[in-house]
Design a protein around this motif. Sequence first.
Motif, short mmCIF file in Angstrom:
data_model
loop_
_atom_site.label_atom_id
_atom_site.label_comp_id
_atom_site.label_asym_id
_atom_site.label_seq_id
_atom_site.Cartn_x
_atom_site.Cartn_y
_atom_site.Cartn_z
N MET A 1 -17.72 -8.38 -2.63
CA MET A 1 -16.78 -8.53 -3.77
C MET A 1 -15.57 -10.34 -3.95
N GLU A 2 -15.33 -10.48 -5.79
CA GLU A 2 -15.26 -11.16 -5.69
C GLU A 2 -13.94 -11.43 -4.89
N LYS A 3 -13.91 -13.08 -4.88
CA LYS A 3 -13.11 -13.69 -3.58
C LYS A 3 -11.67 -14.14 -4.24
N GLU A 4 -11.11 -13.66 -3.76
CA GLU A 4 -9.77 -13.55 -4.22
C GLU A 4 -8.66 -14.58 -3.06
N GLU A 5 -7.70 -14.49 -3.36
CA GLU A 5 -6.83 -14.54 -2.39
C GLU A 5 -5.80 -13.44 -1.83
N MET A 6 -5.17 -13.52 -0.35
CA MET A 6 -4.70 -12.17 0.56
C MET A 6 -3.56 -11.95 -0.38
N THR A 7 -2.77 -12.53 -1.06
CA THR A 7 -1.78 -12.21 -1.87
C THR A 7 -1.81 -11.42 -2.58
N LYS A 8 -3.15 -11.90 -3.50
CA LYS A 8 -3.21 -11.04 -4.77
C LYS A 8 -3.27 -10.10 -4.18
N LEU A 9 -3.80 -9.86 -3.06
CA LEU A 9 -4.49 -8.17 -2.92
C LEU A 9 -3.20 -7.74 -2.01
N GLY A 10 -2.52 -7.91 -2.22
CA GLY A 10 -0.86 -7.66 -1.59
C GLY A 10 -0.47 -7.65 0.26
N PHE A 11 -1.72 -8.91 0.25
CA PHE A 11 -0.94 -9.19 1.58
C PHE A 11 -0.26 -10.46 1.83
N SER A 12 0.56 -10.00 2.64
CA SER A 12 1.74 -11.39 1.99
C SER A 12 0.96 -12.36 3.00
N LYS A 13 1.83 -13.72 3.41
CA LYS A 13 1.54 -15.08 3.91
C LYS A 13 2.31 -14.32 5.89
N SER A 14 3.49 -13.38 4.91
CA SER A 14 4.32 -13.84 6.72
C SER A 14 3.75 -12.47 7.26
N ARG A 15 3.29 -12.33 8.87
CA ARG A 15 2.78 -11.11 9.39
C ARG A 15 3.54 -10.43 9.77
N GLN A 16 5.49 -10.55 9.26
CA GLN A 16 6.28 -9.60 9.67
C GLN A 16 6.28 -8.30 8.93
N LYS A 17 6.30 -7.18 10.14
CA LYS A 17 5.88 -5.80 9.86
C LYS A 17 7.47 -5.07 9.89
N ARG A 18 7.18 -4.36 8.27
CA ARG A 18 8.89 -3.67 8.22
C ARG A 18 8.99 -2.21 8.94
N LYS A 19 9.66 -2.20 9.94
CA LYS A 19 10.39 -1.70 11.34
C LYS A 19 11.54 -1.38 10.85
N VAL A 20 11.07 0.42 10.51
CA VAL A 20 12.70 1.22 11.01
C VAL A 20 13.03 2.26 11.65
N SER A 21 14.31 1.52 12.52
CA SER A 21 14.13 2.51 13.77
C SER A 21 14.29 3.63 13.52
N ALA A 22 15.06 4.79 14.41
CA ALA A 22 14.49 5.94 13.40
C ALA A 22 16.48 6.25 13.75
N SER A 23 17.66 5.45 13.89
CA SER A 23 18.12 5.64 13.75
C SER A 23 18.95 5.28 11.97
N THR A 24 18.06 4.01 11.54
CA THR A 24 18.17 3.63 10.20
C THR A 24 17.66 4.21 9.61
N TYR A 25 15.93 5.43 10.08
CA TYR A 25 15.65 6.27 9.13
C TYR A 25 16.17 7.82 8.89
N SER A 26 17.46 8.08 10.02
CA SER A 26 18.09 9.10 9.54
C SER A 26 19.14 8.70 8.79
N GLN A 27 19.75 7.74 8.04
CA GLN A 27 20.44 7.22 7.05
C GLN A 27 19.67 7.01 5.84
#
Length: 109
Positions: A70-96
């Motif tokens: 595949m053609e070389k592309e920046e990872m940010t253009k493929l939907g990957f962010s530079k920060s590796r933090q994953k957004r986590k939702v707790s069960a209590s937050t999800y219930s709201q």
Amino acid sequence: LEWWRRMSSPSRSLNPTPPLKGSFPLDHFGECKNFRIDYLKCLKQKEGAHAECIDQSQRYLQCRMDKGLMEKEEMTKLGFSKSRQKRKVSASTYSQTKESKGFVAGLNK
């Protein structure tokens, strides 16, 4: 019979053109097979939660770029962010959230 020959062989040939983006050649020689298998195993283990398999996905796509599949592309253009933090939702937050109450897009009340 002459008309039949003309009908069966068109005078002009079709020249298909590949898309600018989205062309995804097959990995005929299995150069990135192990990365693909790791990604698919992760998806299966995480029950399809692709956000949990970002690292495997990124390694697979990087392999494809390195091998010319595949053609070389920046990872940010493929939907990957530079920060590796994953957004986590707790069960209590999800219930709201709207989703927990059966939210349907387009039917905002």
